[in-house]
Design an enzyme around this catalytic site. Structure first.
Site, PDB file in Angstrom:
ATOM      1  CE  LYS A 101     130.150  91.856   0.751  1.00  0.00           C
ATOM      2  NZ  LYS A 101     131.310  92.373   0.317  1.00  0.00           N
TER       3      LYS A 101
HETATM    4  P1  OMP Z   1     139.596  93.686   4.386  1.00  0.00           P
HETATM    5  O1  OMP Z   1     139.195  94.026   5.682  1.00  0.00           O
HETATM    6  O2  OMP Z   1     140.579  94.906   3.939  1.00  0.00           O
HETATM    7  O3  OMP Z   1     140.613  92.454   4.295  1.00  0.00           O
HETATM    8  O4  OMP Z   1     138.550  93.583   3.249  1.00  0.00           O
HETATM    9  C1  OMP Z   1     137.760  92.566   3.321  1.00  0.00           C
HETATM   10  C2  OMP Z   1     136.799  92.371   1.970  1.00  0.00           C
HETATM   11  O5  OMP Z   1     136.023  91.437   2.294  1.00  0.00           O
HETATM   12  C3  OMP Z   1     135.922  93.749   1.564  1.00  0.00           C
HETATM   13  O6  OMP Z   1     135.869  93.440   0.112  1.00  0.00           O
HETATM   14  C4  OMP Z   1     134.690  93.468   2.259  1.00  0.00           C
HETATM   15  O7  OMP Z   1     133.447  93.890   1.454  1.00  0.00           O
HETATM   16  C5  OMP Z   1     134.658  91.866   1.974  1.00  0.00           C
HETATM   17  N1  OMP Z   1     133.777  91.138   2.936  1.00  0.00           N
HETATM   18  C6  OMP Z   1     134.075  91.171   4.231  1.00  0.00           C
HETATM   19  O8  OMP Z   1     134.682  91.959   4.777  1.00  0.00           O
HETATM   20  N2  OMP Z   1     133.313  90.755   5.055  1.00  0.00           N
HETATM   21  C7  OMP Z   1     132.307  89.710   4.622  1.00  0.00           C
HETATM   22  O9  OMP Z   1     131.591  89.335   5.599  1.00  0.00           O
HETATM   23  C8  OMP Z   1     131.827  89.545   3.548  1.00  0.00           C
HETATM   24  C9  OMP Z   1     132.844  90.174   2.360  1.00  0.00           C
HETATM   25  C10 OMP Z   1     132.848  89.651   1.112  1.00  0.00           C
HETATM   26  O10 OMP Z   1     131.760  89.281   0.496  1.00  0.00           O
HETATM   27  O11 OMP Z   1     133.912  89.336   0.421  1.00  0.00           O
END
Ligand code: OMP
Length: 275
Positions: A101
């Site tokens: 990001k």
């Molecule tokens: P889980 O919730 O464990 O599946 O992880 C989600 C992953 O996606 C994390 O690494 C967050 O930083 C990322 N993420 C989000 O959860 N929400 C978003 O809107 C954007 C991201 C991202 O850019 O990957």
């Protein structure tokens, strides 16, 4: 002339082979690692290697998040770079989306771009659009693929992203998506959008707005997004990410096998939904 990203080609090929959109996220939060990894000499190396070896046959893409590595300083960077080498070695056909990001002034973005696309050599990177076009172009000029934050999965995404623009009947995230679509015309196959899986109706309207754009959709699994609604709304130009839901699902010694089983379950569901 820099080489242009082959991310889309690589992802499409892997997606169609597996008939799956599953992007496996690696967010190795130290406090949540199994004891067997914590007791090893290099916990993050032990954990990520195990997960990659057990789950790679179900990964249409990988998405490691740098935060979980950076917190450990030099040891974390070593683990991050080692992990990328293992991914390339074990599953060269699986594209790597590095979740960092990033977003900064052009000359600084160029340095980030060089680290992620040249030194590490990943296929795609998540970036923050807040500083505008000139902060994103350096990644593209270097031939990289970027997933730009559009509408994020967290509840506070409404603070800014869901504010309406004065004089336009548009939310900020819609304006971002439109500007990114235009940037993608200048840099074909290099610009995608992050849309949280917790917003299925917005995914649907963004898909109608941008039929050809690729979406990175986190928020399924641990954050509660529903797989069927996401796939239905977004279609096959999508990477649907689950991190904790797959990779941190057991603290036992056989956590690799447990993650493999979780990935297989999602894989089978994806196969049913694949269009
Ligand atoms: P889980 O919730 O464990 O599946 O992880 C989600 C992953 O996606 C994390 O690494 C967050 O930083 C990322 N993420 C989000 O959860 N929400 C978003 O809107 C954007 C991201 C991202 O850019 O990957």
């Amino acid at each position: 002339m820099n080489p242009r990203s082959n991310f889309i080609q690589k992802f499409n090929s892997r997606r169609d082979t597996l008939r799956s959109l599953l992007c496996i996220g690696l967010d190795p939060e130290l406090e949540k690692l199994p004891k067997v990894s914590l007791e090893s000499k290099a916990p993050l190396v032990h954990f990520t290697e195990t997960i990659i070896r057990y789950t790679n046959s179900y990964a249409a893409a990988w998405k490691p998040n740098v935060a979980f590595f950076e917190r450990l300083g030099a040891e974390g960077y070593f683990a991050l770079e080692h992990m990328v080498r293992v991914m390339k070695d074990v599953s060269p056909e699986v594209p790597i989306v590095m979740d960092a990001k990033r977003g900064d002034l052009a000359n600084t973005s160029k340095e980030y771009a060089k680290y992620f696309f040249e030194t590490l050599g990943v296929d795609a990177l998540t970036v923050n659009p807040y500083m505008g076009r000139d902060s994103l172009v350096p990644y593209l000029d270097l031939g990289g693929y970027i997933f730009v934050l559009g509408l994020t999965s967290n509840p506070s995404s409404q603070d800014f992203q869901k504010q309406k623009l004065l004089g336009k009947d548009l939310y900020l995230y819609e304006e971002v998506s439109d500007q990114m679509a235009r940037l993608g015309e200048e840099y074909p196959n290099q610009v995608g959008l992050v849309v949280g899986g917790t917003h299925p109706s917005e995914i649907q309207s963004l898909r109608t707005r941008h039929p050809n754009m690729y979406f990175l959709i986190p928020g399924f699994g641990a954050q509660g997004g529903d797989l069927k609604s996401i796939v239905k709304a977004s279609g096959n130009r999508s990477l649907i990410n689950s991190s904790r839901g797959i990779t941190l699902s057991s603290l036992e010694e056989n956590y690799g096998q447990v993650a493999q089983k979780k990935a297989e379950e999602v894989h089978k569901e994806m196969n049913q939904l694949f269009l």
